[in-house]
Scaffold this active site. Structure first.
Site, PDB file in Angstrom:
ATOM      1  N   ASP A  86       9.717   0.732   4.225  1.00 49.87           N
ATOM      2  CA  ASP A  86      10.876   0.016   4.753  1.00 49.87           C
ATOM      3  C   ASP A  86      11.893   0.981   5.352  1.00 49.87           C
ATOM      4  O   ASP A  86      12.410   0.770   6.453  1.00 49.87           O
ATOM      5  CB  ASP A  86      11.537  -0.810   3.655  1.00 49.87           C
ATOM      6  CG  ASP A  86      10.649  -1.931   3.150  1.00 49.87           C
ATOM      7  OD1 ASP A  86       9.577  -2.156   3.742  1.00 49.87           O
ATOM      8  OD2 ASP A  86      11.032  -2.573   2.158  1.00 49.87           O
ATOM      9  N   THR A  90       0.823  -1.219   0.000  1.00 54.58           N
ATOM     10  CA  THR A  90       0.000   0.000   0.000  1.00 54.58           C
ATOM     11  C   THR A  90       0.850   1.258   0.000  1.00 54.58           C
ATOM     12  O   THR A  90       0.352   2.333  -0.325  1.00 54.58           O
ATOM     13  CB  THR A  90      -0.915   0.048   1.244  1.00 54.58           C
ATOM     14  OG1 THR A  90      -0.100   0.065   2.419  1.00 54.58           O
ATOM     15  CG2 THR A  90      -1.846  -1.151   1.291  1.00 54.58           C
TER      16      THR A  90
END
Length: 355
Positions: free
Chosen positions: A165, A33
């Site tokens: 991340d 997403t």
């Protein structure tokens, strides 16, 4: 001479000037997403990448990856990415974007599993930029650092990743969840659901983002957003709106829209409710986004069948890699071992860290 177990001084022949580390991450909810402006819910894992550095007085950067026992060198003025091994591209990108204008010796050691979807690359990028910050070369704050690390992926490695991340590696810790709005970068630090802890299992099926369907999936959801007339699928509030799309865009968009909703629901959920959302997320990733793997599916099913497991799903970009489960406090190690035994011994517990 085998230098694999040797530190900076043994490899480069002198003392280092600085050292920095950054953790890997596991995403509890909100998969695929972040490159559509959505919501994510990662947490850091205990494993870290550590980067040790010193100026070398030359026009060359020298990099040694201890866990691979490999070295690479390239000019400060610029490197041909095609000529560098993959590990060195991440370092070269971070050094370039971090403003390194004189030669550095860089020693990398990591216990973040590679190829498991636990952001070993983000941990490396963030650790290098933190090391540069420690030398006074790079001046960005933690958010700017994460954005620079994302640019490394885009411009030097060729993976069009979202920012989750790098934000998780730069800002998260292993005791809390990081609720992140990847569009605004607004964020909140939240506790794990009461009575629960995190289990991470490496399926043993390696995957590489650049060689997988990651960029294909990104192109598909961008086309879905274009056809729906919205900037990003984040802007679709009613999942029924995606049903007018052709396949496979309909399925891809349905995953993103429903996954965003699951993240927002999880914020207020208890452990059982959170686990149910994780189970639904795995079904969506397997069936609509089609990024799972049979061996991962088998491990997820084995976990979901155990009484101390609230929920389980694949995590990371997919096509192999790791899975994450929310389990009753104090049971993670035994639950992980039981699930691995149930699928014939394939897989390894990553969190809790094995000693």
């Amino acid at each position: 001479m085998n230098t694999q177990s040797q530190g900076f001084e043994a490899v480069f022949g002198r003392a280092p000037e600085g050292q920095a580390a950054a953790p890997g991450r596991v995403n509890l909810l909100g998969e695929h997403t972040d490159y559509q402006g959505g919501f994510v819910l990662p947490t850091a894992i205990p494993q870290h990448t550590t980067v040790t550095v010193a100026r070398n007085g030359t026009g060359q950067h020298r990099v040694y990856a201890a866990d691979l026992d490999r070295q690479a060198g390239f000019a400060v003025s610029g490197a041909d990415m095609a000529e560098l091994p993959e590990f060195a591209r991440y370092v070269a990108g971070a050094l370039t974007l971090g403003g390194a204008r004189e030669g550095l010796d860089v020693h990398v050691h990591s216990d973040v599993p590679m190829g498991a979807g636990l952001s070993s690359s983000a941990a490396l990028e963030v650790a290098v930029l933190r090391a540069l910050r420690g030398l006074g070369v790079y001046g960005g704050d933690d958010v700017a650092l994460a954005l620079a690390a994302q640019r490394v992926e885009h411009e030097f490695v060729g993976v069009l990743c979202g920012v989750m991340d790098q934000m998780a590696s730069s800002l998260a810790d292993a005791q809390h969840m990081l609720l992140l709005d990847t569009r605004s970068l607004d964020r909140r630090v939240l506790p794990l659901p009461a009575g629960a802890e995190v289990l991470v299992v490496d399926s043993g099926v390696p995957r590489t983002l650049a060689g997988s369907g990651y960029n294909t999936r990104r192109a598909e959801v961008e086309e879905a957003a274009r056809l729906l007339g919205v900037p990003e699928l984040r802007d679709v509030q009613d999942v029924a709106a995606v049903e007018e799309l052709p396949l496979p865009l309909r399925a891809r968009a349905r995953h993103v829209v429903t996954e965003n909703a699951r993240v927002l629901q999880a914020v207020e959920a208890d452990a059982a409710g959170f686990g149910a959302l994780m189970n639904a997320s795995h079904r969506s990733l397997r069936d609509d986004y089609e990024v799972s793997h049979p061996q991962v599916d088998a491990l997820v099913a084995a976990l979901q069948a155990l009484p101390d497991v609230f929920g389980a799903r694949m995590t990371g970009a997919g096509f192999g890699g790791a899975l994450v489960a929310l389990v009753r406090t104090g049971t993670a190690a035994s639950v992980g071992a039981a699930a691995i035994q149930a699928v014939g011994g394939q897989g390894q517990v990553v969190v809790p860290a094995q000693t």
